[in-house]
Design a protein around this motif. Sequence first.
Motif, PDB file in Angstrom:
ATOM      1  N   ASP A   1      -7.791  -0.321  -7.348  1.00  0.00           N
ATOM      2  CA  ASP A   1      -6.796  -1.339  -6.968  1.00  0.00           C
ATOM      3  C   ASP A   1      -7.340  -2.238  -5.862  1.00  0.00           C
ATOM      4  O   ASP A   1      -7.216  -3.468  -5.918  1.00  0.00           O
ATOM      5  CB  ASP A   1      -5.509  -0.696  -6.446  1.00  0.00           C
ATOM      6  CG  ASP A   1      -4.796   0.131  -7.488  1.00  0.00           C
ATOM      7  OD1 ASP A   1      -4.924  -0.174  -8.674  1.00  0.00           O
ATOM      8  OD2 ASP A   1      -4.109   1.094  -7.097  1.00  0.00           O
TER       9      ASP A   1
ATOM     10  N   ARG B   1       2.186   1.848  -3.558  1.00  0.00           N
ATOM     11  CA  ARG B   1       1.140   2.237  -4.501  1.00  0.00           C
ATOM     12  C   ARG B   1       0.659   3.667  -4.265  1.00  0.00           C
ATOM     13  O   ARG B   1       0.468   4.420  -5.217  1.00  0.00           O
ATOM     14  CB  ARG B   1      -0.036   1.249  -4.414  1.00  0.00           C
ATOM     15  CG  ARG B   1      -1.154   1.517  -5.390  1.00  0.00           C
ATOM     16  CD  ARG B   1      -0.670   1.593  -6.845  1.00  0.00           C
ATOM     17  NE  ARG B   1      -1.783   1.751  -7.765  1.00  0.00           N
ATOM     18  CZ  ARG B   1      -1.686   2.300  -8.969  1.00  0.00           C
ATOM     19  NH1 ARG B   1      -0.517   2.720  -9.414  1.00  0.00           N
ATOM     20  NH2 ARG B   1      -2.740   2.404  -9.747  1.00  0.00           N
TER      21      ARG B   1
ATOM     22  N   CYS C   1      -5.557  -0.716   4.090  1.00  0.00           N
ATOM     23  CA  CYS C   1      -5.664  -0.002   2.815  1.00  0.00           C
ATOM     24  C   CYS C   1      -6.616   1.191   2.924  1.00  0.00           C
ATOM     25  O   CYS C   1      -6.427   2.200   2.240  1.00  0.00           O
ATOM     26  CB  CYS C   1      -6.081  -0.963   1.704  1.00  0.00           C
ATOM     27  SG  CYS C   1      -4.734  -2.102   1.311  1.00  0.00           S
TER      28      CYS C   1
ATOM     29  N   ARG D   1       0.823  -1.224   0.000  1.00  0.00           N
ATOM     30  CA  ARG D   1       0.000   0.000   0.000  1.00  0.00           C
ATOM     31  C   ARG D   1       0.853   1.269   0.000  1.00  0.00           C
ATOM     32  O   ARG D   1       0.483   2.267  -0.617  1.00  0.00           O
ATOM     33  CB  ARG D   1      -0.944  -0.017   1.206  1.00  0.00           C
ATOM     34  CG  ARG D   1      -0.234  -0.057   2.551  1.00  0.00           C
ATOM     35  CD  ARG D   1      -1.179  -0.439   3.664  1.00  0.00           C
ATOM     36  NE  ARG D   1      -0.536  -0.414   4.980  1.00  0.00           N
ATOM     37  CZ  ARG D   1       0.249  -1.376   5.452  1.00  0.00           C
ATOM     38  NH1 ARG D   1       0.528  -2.446   4.721  1.00  0.00           N
ATOM     39  NH2 ARG D   1       0.769  -1.281   6.663  1.00  0.00           N
TER      40      ARG D   1
ATOM     41  N   LEU E   1      -2.694  -5.279  -4.883  1.00  0.00           N
ATOM     42  CA  LEU E   1      -2.088  -4.918  -3.597  1.00  0.00           C
ATOM     43  C   LEU E   1      -1.784  -6.182  -2.816  1.00  0.00           C
ATOM     44  O   LEU E   1      -2.649  -7.045  -2.640  1.00  0.00           O
ATOM     45  CB  LEU E   1      -3.052  -4.019  -2.820  1.00  0.00           C
ATOM     46  CG  LEU E   1      -3.323  -2.672  -3.502  1.00  0.00           C
ATOM     47  CD1 LEU E   1      -4.569  -2.019  -2.942  1.00  0.00           C
ATOM     48  CD2 LEU E   1      -2.118  -1.751  -3.349  1.00  0.00           C
TER      49      LEU E   1
END
Length: 328
Positions: A114, A76, A151, A73, A137
């Motif tokens: 995602d 990203r 997340c 996470r 993820l």
Amino acid sequence: MNEQMAFDLPDLFGEQRPNANRVDSIAKMNWSYSKRGTLEQCPRRYYYTYYAAKRRNIVQDPQAHLLSHLQNRHERIGQILHLVISTFLRKARSGDVWTTNRLTNWAESLFSKDCDYSQRLKIEDGTVLVDNNTVVLQEFYYRETDAEALCTTAGQRLVNAVAEFAENRAFAVLRESGMDPEASIELPIKVGGLPCVVNGRIDLAYQENDDIVVVDWKTGGTQGGDDSLQLATYGMWSISRYKTSPGNIRIHKALLIDGNLTTARIDDKMLARARARIIQDAELMATLDNYGREGIVAAFSPCAQPAVCALCRFRKICDGRANPNARN
Ligand code: SF4
């Protein structure tokens, strides 16, 4: 080279200085700040990332290649943040200035996509890890019990960071300077004058009177390592690109999660230390290169640190991983 190596740094090779063959081997090495950071943090992950996943080793590892597409996470949201900022600056140059709402909504939707995709993914049915611009993820891929909560928090951090970029007065001069068509955005760089290839990427660079300003957007939380080495690398590039001196370089770290802007200056000592460190890194990389190409995984020690392994995409195939339930 020997003069540079004389600084107060650990010498990985003692009295052994490179011979001609060795110089050739080092010249083939590609150094980057993130690559050396991976090697320092976990040699085993370095192997998976730069050999097994790249299919350059004799014993190819399709699993490592597949897993290399996962992102945690932190990685990203950092990637999305950079995309949103660079898009904002490029659009603004043609007069299309996106509102804060538009920026945060876009960032949120990318990350939500995602999360949704990763949650729905049926790993057992032959995993597809790449789907257009969607990223899988690893928190969901590895079925972590708190994946959703982790997340969700990361998504909120992303939205806050984008809003900080768009509205915090501390970053106003960076936003305005980045809209100037002369400024460089997300520029891949190569630094010359070293015995190995040195690559990197500059988030934003521009000239302000006699000064060269380099900006690094930071989300924080996962970076670690020797920050001054990264800054010095930017400094080396700036000197060569703009034909300037170290005293005319300013490097801003924009800490978007915290809303803080810090500024560093470059000096000759910092540059010399960075050169020495890069050369030592390249020597170590060259030493490991044959083992990597031959697929000799045992030459690359696993770090087995719970906090590091918990964020590692390769833990499925790593026999040296730490117990995921242990805590450092
Ligand atoms: S799981 Fe841990 S030990 Fe294994 S490669 Fe990843 S970080 Fe290194």
